[in-house]
Design a protein around this motif. Structure first.
Motif, PDB file in Angstrom:
ATOM      1  N   ALA A  60       0.021  71.211  73.831  1.00  0.00           N
ATOM      2  CA  ALA A  60       0.283  71.873  74.917  1.00  0.00           C
ATOM      3  C   ALA A  60      -0.667  72.860  75.087  1.00  0.00           C
ATOM      4  CB  ALA A  60       1.627  72.530  74.614  1.00  0.00           C
ATOM      5  N   MET A  63      -3.470  69.455  77.093  1.00  0.00           N
ATOM      6  CA  MET A  63      -2.430  68.734  77.662  1.00  0.00           C
ATOM      7  C   MET A  63      -1.066  69.509  78.254  1.00  0.00           C
ATOM      8  SD  MET A  63      -3.625  65.100  75.727  1.00  0.00           S
ATOM      9  CE  MET A  63      -2.703  64.211  76.712  1.00  0.00           C
ATOM     10  N   PRO A  64      -1.054  69.905  78.866  1.00  0.00           N
ATOM     11  CA  PRO A  64       0.286  70.749  79.209  1.00  0.00           C
ATOM     12  C   PRO A  64       0.955  69.815  80.074  1.00  0.00           C
ATOM     13  CG  PRO A  64      -2.058  71.560  80.471  1.00  0.00           C
ATOM     14  CD  PRO A  64      -2.354  70.838  79.776  1.00  0.00           C
ATOM     15  N   ASP A  65       0.188  69.258  80.459  1.00  0.00           N
ATOM     16  CA  ASP A  65       1.541  68.412  81.776  1.00  0.00           C
ATOM     17  C   ASP A  65       2.044  67.584  81.077  1.00  0.00           C
ATOM     18  OD1 ASP A  65       1.060  69.719  83.888  1.00  0.00           O
ATOM     19  OD2 ASP A  65      -1.181  68.572  84.659  1.00  0.00           O
ATOM     20  N   ALA A  66       1.494  66.979  79.309  1.00  0.00           N
ATOM     21  CA  ALA A  66       1.826  66.529  79.408  1.00  0.00           C
ATOM     22  C   ALA A  66       3.179  65.980  78.714  1.00  0.00           C
ATOM     23  CB  ALA A  66       0.931  65.543  77.997  1.00  0.00           C
ATOM     24  N   LEU A  67       4.378  64.956  78.678  1.00  0.00           N
ATOM     25  CA  LEU A  67       5.034  64.500  77.667  1.00  0.00           C
ATOM     26  C   LEU A  67       5.426  64.423  76.342  1.00  0.00           C
ATOM     27  CD1 LEU A  67       8.797  64.758  78.431  1.00  0.00           C
ATOM     28  CD2 LEU A  67       8.613  61.986  78.395  1.00  0.00           C
ATOM     29  N   VAL A  87       7.357  58.716  83.256  1.00  0.00           N
ATOM     30  CA  VAL A  87       6.204  60.184  83.134  1.00  0.00           C
ATOM     31  C   VAL A  87       4.537  58.814  83.510  1.00  0.00           C
ATOM     32  CG1 VAL A  87       7.890  61.483  82.307  1.00  0.00           C
ATOM     33  CG2 VAL A  87       6.344  60.213  81.334  1.00  0.00           C
ATOM     34  N   ASP A  88       4.009  60.097  84.629  1.00  0.00           N
ATOM     35  CA  ASP A  88       2.407  60.130  84.423  1.00  0.00           C
ATOM     36  C   ASP A  88       1.637  59.960  83.227  1.00  0.00           C
ATOM     37  OD1 ASP A  88       2.710  59.618  87.323  1.00  0.00           O
ATOM     38  OD2 ASP A  88       2.471  62.148  87.723  1.00  0.00           O
ATOM     39  N   SER A 117      -0.059  56.645  79.852  1.00  0.00           N
ATOM     40  CA  SER A 117      -0.343  56.848  80.808  1.00  0.00           C
ATOM     41  C   SER A 117       0.547  55.600  81.821  1.00  0.00           C
ATOM     42  CB  SER A 117      -1.825  56.876  81.406  1.00  0.00           C
ATOM     43  OG  SER A 117      -1.864  57.089  82.765  1.00  0.00           O
TER      44      SER A 117
END
Length: 274
Positions: A60, A63-67, A87-88, A117
């Protein structure tokens, strides 16, 4: 979307989790530290849960935007699994692969992480806490053994010998009834098959050129995404048992890996036709 990966930070997160949460508990688990999940051979320990929390917190940070899709997180919230292919960006983690071995005091377990990705696996890492080393691959960049002393060497699968001399992994435990009996009978035609109950080390051995095939039926992403990408980057051919590509959202259909497509086809025809 172009994914810029900080592989060093991901590797460090796995190493930190092992040092802080896993190794201090190895052969030191208390009576209440091991619990059954779905059956007696499917276990979770305090080390699994604590290691996953640490890795999630570290991921987090950069890579705060990663699920974040962890094995133990999905046990608590199964909906995470359904989002993986949509998800992206996602990070998939198995905090301890080989929990049964870990709980039994057997030093055959690993920590696995993959990056997905837009529905495609783009990086995989498998860390061995006992050896303090990694196998790592980014899509298109080969598979690499990264040793504790900082040295790196490229990994490559080896061509298979004739069927009667092949050695490999065949995990038949999740097939039912007559299918399982037929597969076990067919496997008499190879020289040796086994299961280490630890996909992390099975993939490492295969990519290091010490086995000729791997076969699995149950496909949870934390068990196979990292290893499949690393194997492909080491030159292997991988597909589900019906010949279709293996993708991050798949949880069934089986998986067969071999040194090349010709060997894959031979194994499916002679051994693994289900």
């Amino acid at each position: 979307m172009t994914v810029e990966l900080d592989i060093a930070s991901l590797a460090n997160a796995l190493q930190e989790a092992a040092a802080v949460e896993i190794l201090p508990r190895f052969r030191n688990l208390g009576e209440g530290d091991v619990r059954i999940k779905t059956e007696a051979i499917d276990l979770v320990t305090e080390a699994d849960e604590a290691a996953e929390r640490l890795i999630r917190d570290r991921v987090a940070e950069f890579m705060p935007d990663a699920l974040f899709v962890g094995e133990e997180s999905v046990a608590a919230d199964p909906s995470l699994l359904t989002r993986l292919g949509k998800v992206d960006l996602a990070v998939v983690v198995d905090p301890i692969d080989g929990t049964f071995n870990f709980a039994a005091g057997l030093p055959l377990f690993g920590v696995m992480l993959s990056v997905v990705s837009k529905g495609e696996t783009v990086a995989g890492l498998i860390y061995d806490p006992m050896g303090n080393d990694w196998v790592i691959a980014e899509k298109g960049s080969g598979a690499w053994m990264c040793s504790a002393d900082g040295s790196q060497s490229q990994m490559s699968v080896v061509p298979a010998p004739e069927l009667s001399q092949m050695v490999g992994i065949a995990n038949t435990g999740y097939f039912e009834g007559d299918v399982r009996r037929r597969l076990l009978n067919n496997l008499a035609d190879v020289r040796l098959f086994t299961s280490y109950r630890c996909a992390a080390h099975e993939y490492r051995i295969f990519c290091g050129g010490h086995m000729h095939f791997l076969m699995y039926n149950k496909l949870m992403p934390w068990d196979h995404l990292a290893g499949t990408l690393i194997s492909q980057e080491a030159g292997a051919y991988a597909a589900r048992l019906d010949g279709s590509p293996y993708l991050p959202h798949h949880v069934d259909g089986g998986l067969l890996l071999a040194a090349n497509e010709e060997t894959w086809e031979l194994l499916r025809e002679k051994i693994f036709t289900v």
